[in-house]
Enzyme design. Structure first.
Site, PDB file in Angstrom:
ATOM      1  N   ASP A 487     -21.711 -67.471 -32.673  1.00  0.00           N
ATOM      2  CA  ASP A 487     -22.722 -66.955 -32.290  1.00  0.00           C
ATOM      3  C   ASP A 487     -23.655 -66.189 -33.162  1.00  0.00           C
ATOM      4  OD1 ASP A 487     -23.211 -67.913 -29.759  1.00  0.00           O
ATOM      5  OD2 ASP A 487     -21.943 -66.429 -29.071  1.00  0.00           O
TER       6      ASP A 487
HETATM    7  C1  BGC Z   1     -22.098 -60.691 -30.385  1.00  0.00           C
HETATM    8  C2  BGC Z   1     -20.999 -61.446 -31.102  1.00  0.00           C
HETATM    9  C3  BGC Z   1     -20.555 -62.142 -29.736  1.00  0.00           C
HETATM   10  C4  BGC Z   1     -21.622 -63.152 -29.148  1.00  0.00           C
HETATM   11  C5  BGC Z   1     -21.289 -63.668 -27.758  1.00  0.00           C
HETATM   12  C6  BGC Z   1     -23.355 -61.454 -29.838  1.00  0.00           C
HETATM   13  O1  BGC Z   1     -24.300 -60.776 -29.912  1.00  0.00           O
HETATM   14  O2  BGC Z   1     -22.550 -59.632 -31.389  1.00  0.00           O
HETATM   15  O3  BGC Z   1     -19.723 -60.623 -31.432  1.00  0.00           O
HETATM   16  O4  BGC Z   1     -19.543 -62.981 -30.045  1.00  0.00           O
HETATM   17  O5  BGC Z   1     -22.883 -62.070 -28.890  1.00  0.00           O
HETATM   18  O6  BGC Z   1     -22.470 -64.484 -27.296  1.00  0.00           O
HETATM   19  C1  NOJ Z   2     -18.276 -65.163 -27.864  1.00  0.00           C
HETATM   20  C2  NOJ Z   2     -19.019 -66.241 -27.095  1.00  0.00           C
HETATM   21  O1  NOJ Z   2     -18.850 -66.201 -25.533  1.00  0.00           O
HETATM   22  C3  NOJ Z   2     -18.612 -67.681 -27.314  1.00  0.00           C
HETATM   23  O2  NOJ Z   2     -19.537 -68.726 -26.947  1.00  0.00           O
HETATM   24  C4  NOJ Z   2     -18.760 -67.748 -28.999  1.00  0.00           C
HETATM   25  O3  NOJ Z   2     -18.519 -68.788 -29.472  1.00  0.00           O
HETATM   26  C5  NOJ Z   2     -17.914 -66.521 -29.465  1.00  0.00           C
HETATM   27  N1  NOJ Z   2     -18.273 -65.405 -29.072  1.00  0.00           N
HETATM   28  C6  NOJ Z   2     -18.113 -66.539 -31.303  1.00  0.00           C
HETATM   29  O4  NOJ Z   2     -19.141 -66.204 -31.606  1.00  0.00           O
END
Ligand code: BGC
Ligand code: NOJ
Length: 813
Positions: A487
């Protein structure tokens, strides 16, 4: 190594983790409830309850990131003379003579003892009931008669957990309750559009109550010393606005040796529109009375608890291994499967790191969670697949998240994460292999939940694959969109404005050259699955069409995705390499190593082996493999959120546990059992539990999302426990790739990959209508099945052909 203090231990026989010191390094929580009514409960009874959706139907109030940490929950205060204490130690924090918290499968039992009085509370949500039971047993262990004063406490949330925390100009005027006998009803907003209310009941006469928070606590006091409790006098307050609560007051006289049970019940009710009221302004309590009647004695509660335990016996009997290694067996047979159920239920919505107001169900997340859950309750997995697919758009793109209550796509985050569509194939294939139920492919499923737009689920799978093919970049690799699985790799965002969200700001996707090698690998893996599925159902032309696309992707990766020692991670907006030796920082990333090795891209040319070696060389450390190396030390605005994190945390070189299994599976496919096992054991909770309880900080019985990496200030410290795709991936890895029991269309494929030290083990596996007892004799081999016998007869190949009934399987490697 610094000596690590221990706070608890596993009790495998009872399938519990036993916490013996309430002052854990962080609240260690558990989940109650299996389908509709859920609760979070910490080892001091902190937490909250909700119905289906932690945002829209929050039943009790909780304040995240509070001081002290984890303040608010279901509290029992025992006033014994001048001493006031709680069985879970908090909130009074009166030192206890004995404390124990047992987190089990969907229940928690907290026991405290003080001055020869024991209070033991069993918390659980009975199957199919919209209520949390709190069975409190008070025992007088002294030689004197005890006159105890008991106060219960819950604080109501005004239903929407988000507005509850911010809209005070309204909230302080809306709160309403009713009191009837030993039941306190919470009915805020029931007078208008809501058709639901909650109640808090106890199955004993009460000698008083409170429903107004400030009256009970005192404006300048805390949960630790509420006025009413300290004085031993309830106020019988009736809340009008402000903050409604529910507190029962009970005077209990206990003879020496005597025990008394009190069943408290926190329930949730929905009424039909025309049956809302029994009199003007008076809520219709019929359903509440009925629910209470089902759980108003110790016997009824004990029976419901026994049913819950049987439910878990049955679930955990579907896959059970005996290896002789307790640390492995307890994770496979108990905790990993339990965590998979929890992640299936909650996706990433509510934990002690997820506030329950933000994320709902993730498209990619929920699809991945399925592979850890599908063997448990296939019909629920089936429904989930349909729900997820219903949030797809006609072009194959999809909402990144949806709300569990409404099942509607979440507009705030929208779509554009280009890995998302592939995961629908991943989840669906796992479901069909487990069940043999191809009929799911013919289900009519809408786009964006629009009635009239339905096409078959198979069509959804097809457009998912096509979405990748139609969005290729200059190297014929998949365009990344807002981000792929990571993400935080936001290659089209370019943000200098801290008021913008990295997740949703995509200001320059026109003309982008940003491509993802992670999606390329994912496409090859799921593309092969799709091709095999098409062949199963006789769609040979479609299989052929997709095989060509897969082959083309493999070629593109070999040509443009290889950096010499490992796979590249991506190309940025301008077409420059990311995750290359040429880069100044973050020369290598884990995700593309995982997916391209799973896809076996370039195996003959030695790419797979080199990539796996590079993971060991550059990514591995004492606590697992980091996401990238070296960590970013400065913000790179072409890359987005990833470089916003300090070194060693989260997506910037944290050990993001979710993706370690990808490499481990890559190792297994390559037949490197020793390496697979050593990576796996590093992030296996029971191994971590033994060595690092203090350092690791978070719950030692489940995986957390992230462990601080080697570049962090405190490597080994865990964060974001419970709700992580790691659960499903750890399960998939150990059950199918290490222990080697793989559901397939026509039966179970046996293909273990083990460390050479592995000894004989037996897996009991229920599969459709069959019961297999499979014993593997590794004979020092890491990979390669030589011979299988089924009920004494040798079979050809490695797939045990499916047939109902009991079967004995012997496997020689
Ligand atoms: C966070 C990431 C996380 C993601 C999940 C982001 O905003 O900073 O670390 O894994 O959201 O969707
Ligand atoms: C948490 C999110 O829920 C997932 O969808 C994502 O792949 C990981 N963070 C890595 O960014």
């Amino acid at each position: 190594m610094e000596q690590q203090k221990r706070y608890g231990h596993f009790d495998d026989q009872h399938r519990e983790y036993v916490i013996t010191d309430p002052q854990t390094p962080w609240p260690w929580i558990n989940y109650l409830g299996n389908e509709d009514f859920f609760s979070l409960i910490s080892n001091t009874a902190g937490g909250y309850s909700f119905y289906k959706d932690a945002k829209f139907r929050r039943i009790t109030r909780y304040r995240y990131n509070n001081v002290p940490m984890d303040n608010g929950g279901r509290y029992f205060y025992v006033k014994d003379g001048e001493t006031v204490w709680n069985p879970g130690w908090k909130p009074c924090k009166t030192p206890l003579d004995f404390y124990e918290c047992r987190h089990g499968m969907s229940y928690t039992r907290i026991t405290g003892r003080k001055n020869e009085v024991e209070a033991s509370v069993l918390f659980f949500v009975p199957l199919k009931k919209w209520a949390e039971v709190q069975k409190l047993t008070l025992t007088n262990q002294s030689k004197e008669t005890k006159q105890l004063k008991l106060f219960s406490f819950e604080e109501w949330c005004l239903w929407n957990a988000a507005t509850d925390m911010e809209n005070f100009q309204r909230n302080f005027s809306t709160g309403e309750v009713e009191i009837e006998g030993s039941t306190i009803y919470h009915k805020t907003e029931y007078r208008e559009r809501r058709n639901h209310y909650a109640f808090y009941h106890v199955n004993a006469p009460i000698q008083g109550f409170d429903t107004d928070r400030e009256t009970f606590v005192g404006l300048y006091n805390e949960f630790a010393n509420p006025d009413a409790v300290m004085e031993g006098k309830p106020r019988n307050s009736h809340a009008h606005g402000w903050s409604p609560i529910a507190s029962h007051y009970i005077e209990a006289t206990l003879a020496p040796g005597e025990s008394k049970d009190f069943v408290f019940l926190l329930g949730y009710i929905e009424n039909e529109q025309d049956k809302k009221f029994s009199a003007p302004q008076v809520i219709n309590k019929e359903k509440a009375h009925a629910l209470i009647a089902e759980l108003d004695t110790t016997e009824k509660v004990d029976k419901a608890f026994a049913e819950l335990n049987e439910y878990w016996d049955a679930l955990l009997n579907i896959y059970n291994v005996r290896t002789g290694n307790d640390k492995l067996d307890r994770m496979v047979n108990i905790w990993n499967q339990y965590q998979c159920m929890v992640t299936f239920n909650f996706s990433r919505s509510a934990s002690f790191f997820e506030s329950g107001v933000g994320r709902g169900m993730g498209f990619r997340d929920s699809n991945q969670d399925l592979v850890g859950f599908v063997h448990q309750i296939p019909p629920r997995a089936r429904q989930r697949i349909i729900d997820i697919a219903s949030t797809q758009f006609p072009d194959g793109g999809c909402y990144h998240q949806y709300q569990p209550l409404t099942k509607r796509g979440n507009n705030d985050i929208g779509g554009g994460f280009n890995d998302d569509p592939c995961w629908l194939i991943f989840g669906t294939v796992a479901y069909i292999k487990e069940t043999g139920d191809f009929s799911i492919l013919d289900e009519m499923v809408p786009f964006d939940n629009q009635p009239g737009s339905e096409v078959t689920l198979f069509e959804h799978l097809k457009i998912s694959m096509d979405h990748v093919i139609k969005n290729l970049g200059p190297h014929m690799l998949p365009l990344i969109g807002r981000a792929d699985w990571n993400d935080c790799l936001n290659l089209n965002c370019f943000s200098w404005d801290p008021n913008e969200s990295f997740q949703t700001t995509e200001n320059v996707s026109e003309g982008t050259k940003a491509e993802s090698l992670m999606i390329a690998g994912l496409f090859v893996v799921t593309g092969k699955d799709y091709v095999a599925l098409c062949k199963q159902i006789g769609k040979n032309d479609e299989a052929e069409r997709m095989q060509q696309a897969v082959d083309a992707m493999v070629e593109a990766v070999k040509k443009h995705g290889w950096d010499g020692e490992w796979y590249l991670r991506a190309y940025d907006f301008y077409g420059r390499k990311i995750g290359s030796n040429e880069c100044e920082e973050a020369k290598i990333f884990i995700e593309s190593q995982g997916w391209c090795t799973m896809a076996e891209i370039g195996a003959e040319e030695g790419m797979v082996a080199k990539s796996l070696d590079s993971c060991k060389k550059y990514l591995e450390c004492e606590h697992g493999m980091v996401l990238n190396n070296p960590a970013f030390t400065k913000y790179i605005y072409e890359y987005g959120e990833i470089s916003s994190y300090p070194e060693g945390y989260k997506e910037n070189a944290g050990i993001f546990c979710h993706n370690n299994p990808w490499v481990i599976i890559g190792e297994c496919i390559a037949g490197r059992g020793n390496d697979a096992w050593s990576h796996y054991a590093k992030i296996l909770p029971s191994y971590v539990e033994e060595k690092y309880q203090t350092l690791h900080k978070v719950e030692p019985y489940v995986n957390c999302q992230m462990v601080a990496g080697k570049d962090a200030f405190r490597p080994g410290e865990g964060k974001n426990s419970w709700l992580t795709g790691t659960a499903a991936w750890m399960w998939y890895t150990v059950s199918e790739f290490i222990l080697g029991i793989k559901p397939d269309y026509d039966g179970i494929r046996i293909d273990p990959c083990l460390p050479e030290t592995a000894t004989d083990y037996t897996v009991s596996r229920k599969f459709r209508e069959a019961d297999y007892e499979i014993t593997i004799h590794p004979n020092g081999s890491q990979k390669g099945v030589k011979q299988i016998t089924l009920d004494g007869q040798p079979i050809q190949g490695t797939v045990i052909p499916y047939s109902a009934g009991k079967h004995i399987v012997e496997v020689t490697m």
